[in-house]
Structures are given as structure tokens and as C-alpha cells.
Write an enzyme that holds these catalytic residues in place. Structure first.
Site, PDB file in Angstrom:
ATOM      1  N   ASP A   1      -4.198  -9.479  -2.931  1.00 51.26           N
ATOM      2  CA  ASP A   1      -3.149  -8.852  -2.012  1.00 51.26           C
ATOM      3  C   ASP A   1      -3.811  -7.928  -1.127  1.00 51.26           C
ATOM      4  OD1 ASP A   1      -0.842  -7.598  -1.452  1.00 51.26           O
ATOM      5  OD2 ASP A   1       0.052  -7.661  -3.500  1.00 51.26           O
TER       6      ASP A   1
ATOM      7  N   ILE B   1      -2.638  -5.793   1.021  1.00 52.32           N
ATOM      8  CA  ILE B   1      -2.239  -4.347   0.535  1.00 52.32           C
ATOM      9  C   ILE B   1      -0.947  -4.771  -0.404  1.00 52.32           C
ATOM     10  CG2 ILE B   1      -0.900  -2.500   1.645  1.00 52.32           C
ATOM     11  CD1 ILE B   1      -2.229  -2.548   4.105  1.00 52.32           C
ATOM     12  N   ASP B   2      -1.284  -3.919  -1.546  1.00 55.00           N
ATOM     13  CA  ASP B   2      -0.116  -4.104  -2.595  1.00 55.00           C
ATOM     14  C   ASP B   2       0.452  -2.791  -2.319  1.00 55.00           C
ATOM     15  OD1 ASP B   2       1.458  -5.018  -4.627  1.00 55.00           O
ATOM     16  OD2 ASP B   2       0.284  -3.829  -5.829  1.00 55.00           O
TER      17      ASP B   2
ATOM     18  N   ASP C   1      -2.433  -5.188   6.429  1.00 53.56           N
ATOM     19  CA  ASP C   1      -2.378  -6.345   5.666  1.00 53.56           C
ATOM     20  C   ASP C   1      -3.222  -7.483   6.198  1.00 53.56           C
ATOM     21  OD1 ASP C   1       0.375  -5.834   3.825  1.00 53.56           O
ATOM     22  OD2 ASP C   1       0.021  -4.611   5.584  1.00 53.56           O
TER      23      ASP C   1
ATOM     24  N   GLU D   1      -1.679 -13.262  -0.216  1.00 52.14           N
ATOM     25  CA  GLU D   1      -0.391 -13.082   0.114  1.00 52.14           C
ATOM     26  C   GLU D   1       0.030 -13.534   1.488  1.00 52.14           C
ATOM     27  OE1 GLU D   1       1.195  -9.067  -0.146  1.00 52.14           O
ATOM     28  OE2 GLU D   1       3.196  -9.679   0.376  1.00 52.14           O
TER      29      GLU D   1
ATOM     30  N   THR E   1       3.118  -2.309   0.031  1.00 56.00           N
ATOM     31  CA  THR E   1       3.122  -2.205   1.994  1.00 56.00           C
ATOM     32  C   THR E   1       4.134  -1.105   2.055  1.00 56.00           C
ATOM     33  OG1 THR E   1       2.445  -4.580   2.145  1.00 56.00           O
ATOM     34  CG2 THR E   1       3.286  -3.379   3.992  1.00 56.00           C
TER      35      THR E   1
ATOM     36  N   ASP F   1      -0.010  -9.831  -7.387  1.00 55.13           N
ATOM     37  CA  ASP F   1       0.491  -8.250  -7.586  1.00 55.13           C
ATOM     38  C   ASP F   1       0.241  -7.903  -8.994  1.00 55.13           C
ATOM     39  OD1 ASP F   1       1.964  -7.847  -5.230  1.00 55.13           O
ATOM     40  OD2 ASP F   1       3.884  -8.956  -5.802  1.00 55.13           O
TER      41      ASP F   1
END
Ligand SMILES: Nc1ncnc2c1ncn2[C@@H]1O[C@H](COP(=O)(O)OS(=O)(=O)O)[C@@H](OP(=O)(O)O)[C@H]1O
Ligand SMILES: [Mg+2]
Ligand SMILES: [Mg+2]
Ligand SMILES: [Mg+2]
Length: 329
Positions: free
Chosen positions: A124, A126-127, A46, A69, A129, A272
Site C-alpha cells: 500500500d 500510501i495507506d 501514492d 493497490e 490517503t 491494508d
């Protein structure tokens, strides 16, 4: 074409970040995971992906702010020194010019407040996670917002099969869209060979395939079961992490993505949804919240005037929104 350079830079940044994430997911160890103050998980990938994408955007568009994020506060703590050094290692493997200081600075370019004025990116890194940690679906999600409207989106989905009809096809899909120009997909291994994608035209909600989050903390599974029952839907909804759900509807693998609030005070984050939203819209889909209201990306870092998400192919939109509204207690 409008936003040609932005699209090219965004696609390449998401491709590189997706490579970093795939490499990290393959051998993730405990020292590469961390719990944030809100107890949600974050990993080296991330942070590394946010550093890579935001440093790439800073080089190409130095005046564009970003809403990301992650922030670097936990990485700067002595107790997380090992996590931090792993982040720098991963970032350097993809971009040799990044050092410890530039990684922190790039991550912290994501602190913009958002809003209705001018343009900014939202990321984001990593959306999903939790999906990433389970070895399943996740997405690198990047979008450009101009005067409160999403105008461009790129979704890197490293574990999503390229052929929606064949789960065993090559994994790694890149989806992208610019407002008014349609939605496209390419293999992550060959991002310049894109094909147009579009939603399905199913008009009977009883035949619609629904998808939703894996996590019961992120969507109310019981309420979606009541909605599909009310619509007479025969197929079980399938569960998948991340904005890959928007990708699934955009490619006609599903007709409906429902995200039903589990906590009254939760505000959906713009990162998101922004990239998935424009991809689905340009693929012919329709998106509203659980009251049937349009999503408002102009209010800051969250969709504070919306509750949950209803994203569908066009022919079932009205009936699904009605069933969702009717299902409210
Ligand atoms: N209470 C609540 N309600 C709704 N959404 C929430 C909630 N808490 C967290 N989140 C956000 O969910 C994001 C991941 O959503 P997914 O649909 O991919 O869920 S999951 O991956 O199945 O967990 C996840 O994004 P990432 O943190 O990027 O993974 C969160 O921003
Ligand atoms: Mg998170
Ligand atoms: Mg997310
Ligand atoms: Mg995330």
C-alpha cells in the site's frame, strides 16, 4: 537470519518512498490529486511511492510478483498528463534512473492476484490517503507473503513521532518485523538504529485505550462506542488514519484497534493489513476479525473470508473479541 536480505531491501525501499511522500505532502497542489473510478482519492505520492518500491523490489528480487493497490490506467489517460508528469518528477528526485516508461511499468508490477502458492509482496504505497490529504497520519506499508502467510512487514510512518510518549519528539518512524524475530522500530532518519517494541500488558479492558479510523465510512464509530461502553472503558477512543493504528498498538500507545464493517459487501484489502498484522503479531499482539476468526491472507487480493479487524494486546484479546461478537445485531 531468514529474510535478512528481503528485510534490508524492504526497509530501504520504504524509507525512500516515505521521503517522497513527505516531500509531496508538504506542498500538494490540486493538479497532484485525482479521484479513482471508485471515487477514492489518489495522489502523485501514492503513484510515485508505488513506482519506487516496486522498481526497487524488481531489481533485487526479479522473480517476486507483487500485489499493489494502484495501477497505471488513469495515468495513461491524456486528461491526466499533468498528474503523470508530476509523478515522474517526484520519482526521479529519489531515483534518477526512473523515466516515464519505467514508472508505468513499475506501477503495473502490482497486478498479481495473490493466493496461497509461493511468495509475493503486497504494497500500500500510501495507506490512509485521506489522512495524507488532511496533513495527518499515513503509512507506506510493505509486506512479504509466503504460501499464504505474512512473513515480513515494514511500515513507514512519516508523521508518527518516534517517541510514543512524546508527541513533540522527532516525526518519522519505521516499524518492521520478520516472523519469529520480534518487532522493531527505528527513526526514519536512521533506519539502522532499531529498538525492540512490544505491546502493553493491561489486563482490564476498562483501562484499555482504543483506536479506530478517522473516516466514518471505514469503520462504524457508533458500534465501537457501544462496545467500549459495554466494557466500561473510561477513555475516549482516539482516531488516527492508516496502519499507524497497528503501530500504536505495537508500541503500547493503545491496547486495541477496532475496524467495524460499515458496508456488508466490503472486503478488506490485504495491503491494508499485512504489514501492520505481522508487526503487531511480533510485538506480542493478537489479531482476529469481528467474528473472532483468524485473518486469512491466502485467498487473493482481499481478506474475503473475514469481516473487519480486532487487533489488541494479548491480555485483553478474549474479552474485547467477546464484546465485539456480542455487539453484532
Ligand atoms: N468501506 C470501507 N471499509 C473499510 N475500509 C475501507 C472502506 N473503503 C475504503 N477502505 C480502506 O480504508 C483504508 C484507510 O483506512 P484507515 O483506517 O486509514 O481510514 S482513514 O485513513 O481514516 O480514512 C483505505 O486505504 P487507502 O486507500 O490506502 O487510504 C481503503 O483501502
Ligand atoms: Mg486508496
Ligand atoms: Mg490502504
Ligand atoms: Mg493506499
Amino acid at each position: 537470519m531468514p529474510f535478512e536480505q528481503e528485510l534490508q531491501v524492504a526497509k530501504e525501499a520504504v524509507r525512500k518512498a516515505s521521503l517522497l511522500c513527505s516531500a509531496a505532502q508538504a506542498g500538494l497542489v490540486d493538479s497532484e490529486k485525482h479521484d479513482k473510478a471508485d471515487k477514492s482519492p489518489v495522489t502523485v505520492a501514492d503513484y510515485g511511492a508505488q513506482a519506487l518500491v516496486l522498481s526497487t523490489l524488481a531489481a533485487a528480487f526479479p522473480n517476486d510478483p507483487a500485489v499493489g493497490e494502484e495501477d497505471s490506467s488513469d495515468l495513461r489517460k491524456e486528461e491526466n498528463a499533468e498528474l503523470f508528469s508530476r509523478v515522474v518528477e517526484y520519482a526521479q528526485k529519489v531515483d534518477g534512473s526512473l523515466d516515464a516508461e519505467s514508472v508505468l511499468a513499475a506501477i503495473d508490477r502490482g497486478k498479481h492476484a495473490g493466493g496461497s502458492q509461493g511468495r509475493f509482496w503486497t504494497l500500500d504505497p500510501i495507506d490512509g490517503t485521506k489522512g495524507f490529504l488532511r496533513g495527518q497520519q499515513y503509512a507506506v506499508a510493505l509486506a512479504l507473503i509466503e504460501n499464504g502467510e505474512v512473513v515480513l512487514g515494514v511500515l513507514g510512518c512519516p508523521n508518527l513521532p518516534v517517541d510514543p510518549a512524546n508527541a513533540n519528539s522527532e516525526k518519522g518512524s519505521l516499524l518492521f518485523a520478520v516472523k519469529g524475530q520480534g518487532a522493531f522500530q527505528a527513526p526514519l532518519s536512521e533506519i539502522d538504529s532499531a529498538t525492540k517494541i512490544s505491546v502493553d500488558q493491561i489486563d482490564d479492558p476498562a483501562k484499555a485505550v482504543f483506536c479506530e479510523s478517522v473516516e466514518s465510512g471505514h469503520t462504524a464509530h457508533g458500534r465501537s462506542a457501544a462496545i467500549t461502553n459495554a466494557l466500561g472503558t473510561s477513555v475516549e477512543p482516539f482516531r488516527m488514519d492508516s496502519q499507524c493504528k497497528y503501530a500504536a498498538v505495537s508500541r503500547g500507545q493503545a491496547s486495541v484497534y477496532l475496524r467495524l464493517p460499515t458496508r456488508p459487501g466490503y472486503e478488506e484489502k490485504i495491503w491494508d493489513h499485512a504489514a501492520g498484522y505481522i508487526v503487531l503479531q511480533e510485538a506480542g499482539g493478537r489479531i482476529a476479525d469481528t467474528f473472532g476468526n483468524p485473518l486469512d491472507f491466502s485467498l487473493g487480493r482481499t481478506l474475503k473470508n473475514n469481516k473487519g479487524i480486532v487487533a489488541t494486546s494479548p491480555a485483553v484479546f478474549e474479552s474485547v473479541v467477546k464484546a465485539v461478537v456480542d455487539s453484532a445485531e
